[in-house]
Scaffold this active site. Structure first.
Site, mmCIF file in Angstrom:
data_model
loop_
_atom_site.group_PDB
_atom_site.id
_atom_site.type_symbol
_atom_site.label_atom_id
_atom_site.label_comp_id
_atom_site.label_asym_id
_atom_site.label_seq_id
_atom_site.Cartn_x
_atom_site.Cartn_y
_atom_site.Cartn_z
ATOM 1 N N LYS A 263 -30.624 -16.312 -1.927
ATOM 2 C CA LYS A 263 -32.443 -17.180 -0.973
ATOM 3 C C LYS A 263 -32.057 -16.615 0.714
ATOM 4 C CE LYS A 263 -34.405 -16.005 -4.731
ATOM 5 N NZ LYS A 263 -35.312 -15.052 -4.409
ATOM 6 N N GLU B 30 -42.867 -21.135 -2.906
ATOM 7 C CA GLU B 30 -42.731 -20.911 -4.056
ATOM 8 C C GLU B 30 -41.381 -20.865 -4.426
ATOM 9 O OE1 GLU B 30 -43.006 -17.993 -3.032
ATOM 10 O OE2 GLU B 30 -41.264 -17.232 -4.208
ATOM 11 N N SER C 198 -25.413 -13.452 -7.201
ATOM 12 C CA SER C 198 -26.382 -13.934 -6.274
ATOM 13 C C SER C 198 -27.032 -15.657 -5.810
ATOM 14 C CB SER C 198 -27.999 -13.540 -6.784
ATOM 15 O OG SER C 198 -28.063 -13.960 -8.470
#
Lengths: 394, 256
Positions: free
Chosen positions: A85, A107, A374
């Protein structure tokens, strides 16, 4: 046809109130993306703050155990803040700053994107507010405190199903109240144009690095690249530079929850239909009247009823395949990778690991699979313990 | 004169919004009839959506109440058909892109035309995406209402040039819901609209009391009120009809 299309998917289905904000964002992005100063600053942050390039790790024990294709793990879990991210967030917050914005909102599902946004906001001196489904604030309580520690204000969203989709709704509502000084740092390759393109561009560093690293290690392109898919940002990041390489099979792993034939899943590609929601045309889990379905996954980050428009198009064109992985399989993979390689993967990423465990044994030993890991699984330890009947709370 | 023009033809228009199926479709049917009797010039009927991103909490909750009561788009069409047997008040559907798209856009607009729906208001279809609906609206003669907002600025011309029926002016930033104060944006927006062409302008978002309505009506052609009515419905439930009727009467007389 409007802007930002991937086949029939994408577009800008948002209230008029927000149109000038996305137009302003598109103009700013087009201006800065090739600006040498901007890219130099971003590259410096990616290297010296986020710790890029992330490692491409040969999972030798896993490979030997599965007796098939060689498995490599793209270690996005080693990035600062513990997931992919940060790649997108550093880009967007830097862009927001150049646009003169002083406040960012976002969010978050599992909390990874919220933590990354709060981190970048702290670094760059921006005010930060995060919207998170109330249910998710409970299952990812540690991440809530982490965001607060970083100076962000966290809002527990109590509307709807109290998960990721509702967090997106609430962040959009908040943005429509205050666009002049606020940038919405959308966390995935979804939403109205230009978000799917911007987020994909910032995440595509993953596939550029994989390509370079695998050629160094194996002297050839991988046979398969796979990644988990909620909205699809780590997957598009891992796929993007390989889309033109037709020999590389691209596989997205979505959340089957209790199973795609139950009503408790988040398998948009397997069970969803074409719709218009959250600013985009794409596939969504919905009923015959277009009411968005409550979805379920053990993984808060994959617990989303839609998928990014570029993925929807990759599916339509057959360039990528999408498979569904159950909670059980993901938890199995979570434990397997921990024991086998000493790497605790995020429960989201565990969906991709689970499919690698199925696929690798069917492939030959000279073939190569790259799994995008990830994120790291520290945030999931308590939830997995509970899944196994051990009552641990954070 | 089509029915939307008729709504703006006798002075300032009062446009109440209710969510279809809140608290039940039977009550919605009676509310439409009674609001028309009480002076509503155009009724905005919300087709509930699971994720209404342009709505504040009051209308969100109405949508949840309606959906959990089992309301569907088909049942709403049936209800409109019943209303049309005795009432000719102009009616606009207010809903989101997905309920229309999933129903089948052409089928949806054909049914609008068949049942006597005069217009559709779809907040997540901006100018750039109107081709999604406009060809079918044209084919079935259902007006696609354009919205403008305080942030529209230089977009107003492009939007208004193609606008039909009336222009829905979003009074202020944010989502639907009662506001204590409504800024001066609306007045300026309407000036901009009228400079492009002569089309009725109705103001919505945030208006709840007769004083606000009267103030907004001074420079607009109509006033849209949603959350304040939905609040009355939430408060009184199945007993809401006389209360809503009285409210509509009061608001209509305030803008005369």
């Amino acid at each position: 046809m409007s802007k930002g299309r991937f086949g029939v998917h994408g577009g800008q289905y948002i209230p008029e109130l927000l149109m000038n904000a996305v137009i302003e964002l598109e103009e700013a992005y087009n201006h800065f993306k090739d600006d040498p100063q901007f890219t130099a600053e971003l590259n410096d942050l990616l290297k010296n703050y986020a710790g890029r390039p992330s490692l491409l790790y040969y999972a030798e024990k896993m490979t030997k155990d599965l007796k098939g294709a060689k498995v490599y793990l793209k270690r996005e879990d080693l990035n600062h803040t513990g997931s992919h991210k940060i790649n997108n967030v550093l880009g967007q917050v830097l862009l927001a700053k150049r646009m003169g914005k002083t406040r960012v909102i976002a969010e978050t599902g599992a909390g990874q994107h919220g933590v990354a946004t709060a981190t970048a906001a702290a670094l760059m001196g921006m005010e930060c507010e995060i919207f998170m489904g109330k249910e998710d604030t409970e299952r990812q309580a540690l991440n809530v405190f982490r965001m607060e520690l970083l100076g962000a204000k966290v809002h527990a969203v109590t509307s709807g199903t109290q998960t990721l989709k509702d967090a997106v709704n609430e962040t959009m509502r908040e943005w429509s109240k205050r666009v002049h000084d606020t940038h919405y740092v959308l966390g995935s390759v979804m939403g109205p144009h230009p978000f799917p393109t911007i987020v994909r561009d910032f995440q595509s560093i993953i596939s550029r690095e994989i390509k370079k690293q695998i050629i160094e290690k194996e002297g050839k392109l991988p046979d398969v690249v796979m990644a988990c898919v909620g909205g699809g940002s780590n997957a598009i990041g891992a796929f993007y530079d390989f889309i033109g390489d037709s020999s590389v099979q691209l596989i997205g792993c979505e959340a089957a929850g209790h199973g795609v034939d139950t009503d408790k899943h988040a398998a948009t590609m397997t069970k969803g239909t074409l719709g218009i929601f959250h600013g985009m045309k794409s596939y969504f889990c919905q009923d015959e009247y277009g009411q968005i379905a409550p979805v379920y996954s053990i993984s808060a980050g994959l617990d989303y009823p839609g998928v990014g428009p570029e993925h929807a198009n990759l599916r339509d064109t057959g360039r990528a395949q999408y498979v569904a992985i159950t909670d059980d399989e993901a938890v199995g993979a979570f434990e397997y990778l921990s024991r086998t390689e000493g790497i605790i993967p995020a429960i989201e990423s565990s969906h991709a690991v689970a499919y690698a465990m199925k696929l690798a044994p069917t492939m030959s030993k000279d073939q190569v699979i790259v799994v995008c890991l990830s994120g790291r699984g520290d945030k999931d330890v308590a939830a997995i313990a509970r899944y196994r009947g051990v009552q641990i709370y954070e | 004169m089509n029915k939307l023009e008729q709504a703006f033809s006798s002075g300032k228009a009062f446009i109440p919004f209710i969510t279809a199926g809140d608290p039940s479709l039977e009550i919605t049917e009676q509310l439409v009839l009674k609001m028309a009797e009480a002076g509503a010039d155009l009724i905005e009927l919300g087709i509930p959506f699971s994720d209404p991103v342009a709505e504040g909490p009051v209308i969100q909750e109405a949508d949840y109440r309606a959906l959990s009561g089992g309301v569907t788009t088909d049942k709403i069409f049936d209800m409109v058909e019943r209303v049309r047997k005795s009432c000719n008040v102009p009616i606009a559907f207010m809903t989101y892109a997905n309920p229309i798209f999933s129903y089948g856009t052409e089928k949806f607009l054909r049914k609008c035309s068949d049942t006597g729906i005069d217009a559709v208001i779809v907040p997540d279809i901006p100018f750039e995406e109107k081709e999604e609906l406009a060809p079918f609206c044209k084919e079935y003669d259902v007006k696609l209402i354009s919205m403008i907002a305080p942030t529209s600025k230089e977009r107003v011309r492009m939007i208004v040039e193609e606008a039909e029926g009336f222009v829905y002016c979003v009074s202020s930033m944010g989502v639907t819901g009662v506001r204590d104060e409504i800024g001066n944006d609306a007045k300026e927006m309407i000036k901009q609209v009228k400079a492009v062409k002569d089309i009725p302008c109705a103001i919505g978002f945030g208006i709840s009391n007769p004083e606000q309505a009267a103030e907004m009506a001074r420079f607009s052609d109509g006033v849209i009120v949603g959350s304040a009515i939905v609040k009355i419905i939430a408060q009184y439930g199945v007993e809401c009809i006389p209360h809503v009727e009285a409210y509509v009467r009061e608001m209509k007389s305030a803008i005369k």
